[in-house]
Design a protein around this motif. Structure first.
Motif, PDB file in Angstrom:
ATOM      1  N   LYS A  10       0.600  -1.132   0.007  1.00  0.00           N
ATOM      2  CA  LYS A  10      -0.217   0.050   0.099  1.00  0.00           C
ATOM      3  C   LYS A  10       0.685   1.317   0.042  1.00  0.00           C
ATOM      4  N   TYR A  50     -12.516  -2.145  -4.091  1.00  0.00           N
ATOM      5  CA  TYR A  50     -12.761  -2.035  -2.614  1.00  0.00           C
ATOM      6  C   TYR A  50     -14.687  -2.000  -2.892  1.00  0.00           C
ATOM      7  N   ILE A 110      -4.955   0.751  11.264  1.00  0.00           N
ATOM      8  CA  ILE A 110      -5.747   0.080  10.453  1.00  0.00           C
ATOM      9  C   ILE A 110      -5.959   0.522   9.178  1.00  0.00           C
TER      10      ILE A 110
END
Ligand code: CMP
Length: 142
Positions: A10, A50, A110
């Motif tokens: 990422k 997503y 997160i």
């Protein structure tokens, strides 16, 4: 069984110059990189990838983050590749990830959690096809 899984390094991990360190984790776990490229996602690409999270409260922040810089996308092949990759990634929330996992060692939060990995063989097939053509996959013969 030999499986394939889809993986993302990422934007946070690319920005921290951790591509090689994370690829080392894959290779040290016996996972073979059979396709790889750098991409900078458009909003449309990130929203499509997503789509299953569209109704979640974190969706907007997730798309903002995943479009904030380049990522590495790769296909990993090996024995039980889906689960093997999830084990070396650690829990989604780095605060809960086991010591020595990628997220425990390299992730901040997160949201900025260094890596993505498919959660099942069926999602791996869908995610691989989202980024790679069949010709771009290079299975190993040795
Ligand atoms: P990833 O495996 O890429 O899939 C969706 C991402 O949403 C996840 O990793 C996290 O980085 C991010 N995310 C943010 N908040 C949450 C949450 N509460 N539960 C699951 N994923 C979350």
């Amino acid at each position: 069984a030999i499986e394939r899984t889809f993986s993302i390094v990422k934007p946070d991990a690319v920005a921290k110059n951790l591509i090689g360190a994370i690829y080392n984790r894959f290779e040290n776990a016996g996972l073979k990189i059979i396709a790889s490229k750098m991409v900078h996602l458009s909003r449309e690409q990130a929203e499509g990838f997503y789509a299953e999270h569209k109704e979640r409260p974190f969706f907007g922040a997730l798309v903002d983050f995943m479009t904030s810089g380049p990522i590495m996308v790769q296909v990993l092949e090996g024995e039980n590749a889906v689960l093997a990759n999830r084990e070396i990634m650690g829990a989604t929330n780095p605060a809960e990830a086991a010591r020595g996992t990628i997220r425990s060692d390299f992730a901040n939060s997160i949201d900025e959690n260094a890596v993505h990995g498919s959660d099942a063989v069926a999602s791996a097939e869908r995610e691989i096809a989202y980024f790679f053509t069949a010709e771009e996959l290079c299975p190993r013969t040795r």
